[in-house]
Scaffold this motif. Structure first.
Motif, mmCIF file in Angstrom:
data_model
loop_
_atom_site.group_PDB
_atom_site.id
_atom_site.type_symbol
_atom_site.label_atom_id
_atom_site.label_comp_id
_atom_site.label_asym_id
_atom_site.label_seq_id
_atom_site.Cartn_x
_atom_site.Cartn_y
_atom_site.Cartn_z
ATOM 1 N N VAL A 35 4.481 32.660 -85.267
ATOM 2 C CA VAL A 35 3.327 32.214 -84.426
ATOM 3 C C VAL A 35 3.402 33.200 -83.185
ATOM 4 O O VAL A 35 2.320 33.679 -83.037
ATOM 5 N N GLN A 62 0.119 35.572 -82.219
ATOM 6 C CA GLN A 62 -0.612 35.555 -80.776
ATOM 7 C C GLN A 62 -0.578 36.466 -80.410
ATOM 8 O O GLN A 62 -1.660 36.919 -79.717
ATOM 9 N N TYR A 84 -3.723 29.886 -84.782
ATOM 10 C CA TYR A 84 -2.014 29.642 -85.265
ATOM 11 C C TYR A 84 -1.231 28.743 -84.371
ATOM 12 O O TYR A 84 -0.195 28.457 -84.759
ATOM 13 N N SER A 85 -1.894 28.156 -83.459
ATOM 14 C CA SER A 85 -1.057 27.141 -82.661
ATOM 15 C C SER A 85 -2.059 26.287 -81.794
ATOM 16 O O SER A 85 -3.236 26.600 -81.580
ATOM 17 N N THR A 86 -1.638 24.977 -81.463
ATOM 18 C CA THR A 86 -2.478 24.406 -80.656
ATOM 19 C C THR A 86 -2.205 24.569 -79.078
ATOM 20 O O THR A 86 -2.996 24.153 -78.263
ATOM 21 N N THR A 87 -1.092 25.634 -78.736
ATOM 22 C CA THR A 87 -0.957 25.986 -77.433
ATOM 23 C C THR A 87 -2.099 27.355 -77.096
ATOM 24 O O THR A 87 -2.327 27.984 -77.954
#
Length: 127
Positions: free
Chosen positions: A29, A33, A115-118
């Motif tokens: 990830v 990112q 790729y991420s919820t962050t």
């Protein structure tokens, strides 16, 4: 490992690792990112009509941004559109123009990727 792009160093030059060009993206990830952050920087710094095969892509730096007394609302919207059009960007949470003085400034942004919820944030210096 799938290649997304060639990795750039801090100066924007191609990074070389062990005698070979380094690649951005990958299986983690964090690597993906980082690849999105690089793609955003490239997309935002791309001048409108710079690419001869498709002159409709790019940011209108010369016509609407690097002019005397630019409209900051228009500048932010043009940069937001460029960021949003970057592959794998789902949402743009914020775009802020920061005056560095001496006619220099940079853009701070926060985005959501596939790729991420962050969220990830970054900063891009004006060209």
């Amino acid at each position: 490992m799938p290649i997304r792009d060639f990795l750039q160093d801090a100066n924007g030059d191609l990074a070389v690792v062990n005698g070979d060009f380094a690649r951005s993206g990958g299986d983690s990830v964090d690597a993906n990112q980082a690849a999105v952050k690089q793609a955003i920087a490239i997309r935002v710094k791309f001048f409108l009509a710079e690419y001869f095969l498709d002159e409709s892509i790019g940011v209108d730096w010369l016509g609407q941004i690097l002019v005397k007394n630019p409209d900051q609302v228009v500048v932010v919207e043009l940069i937001r559109e460029a960021i949003m059009s970057t592959p794998d960007v789902v949402a743009v949470a914020s775009v802020d123009l920061v005056d560095d003085g001496d006619r220099r400034w940079h853009v701070d942004y926060v985005v959501q990727t596939v790729y991420s919820t962050t969220t990830i944030d970054g900063s891009i210096a004006s060209p």
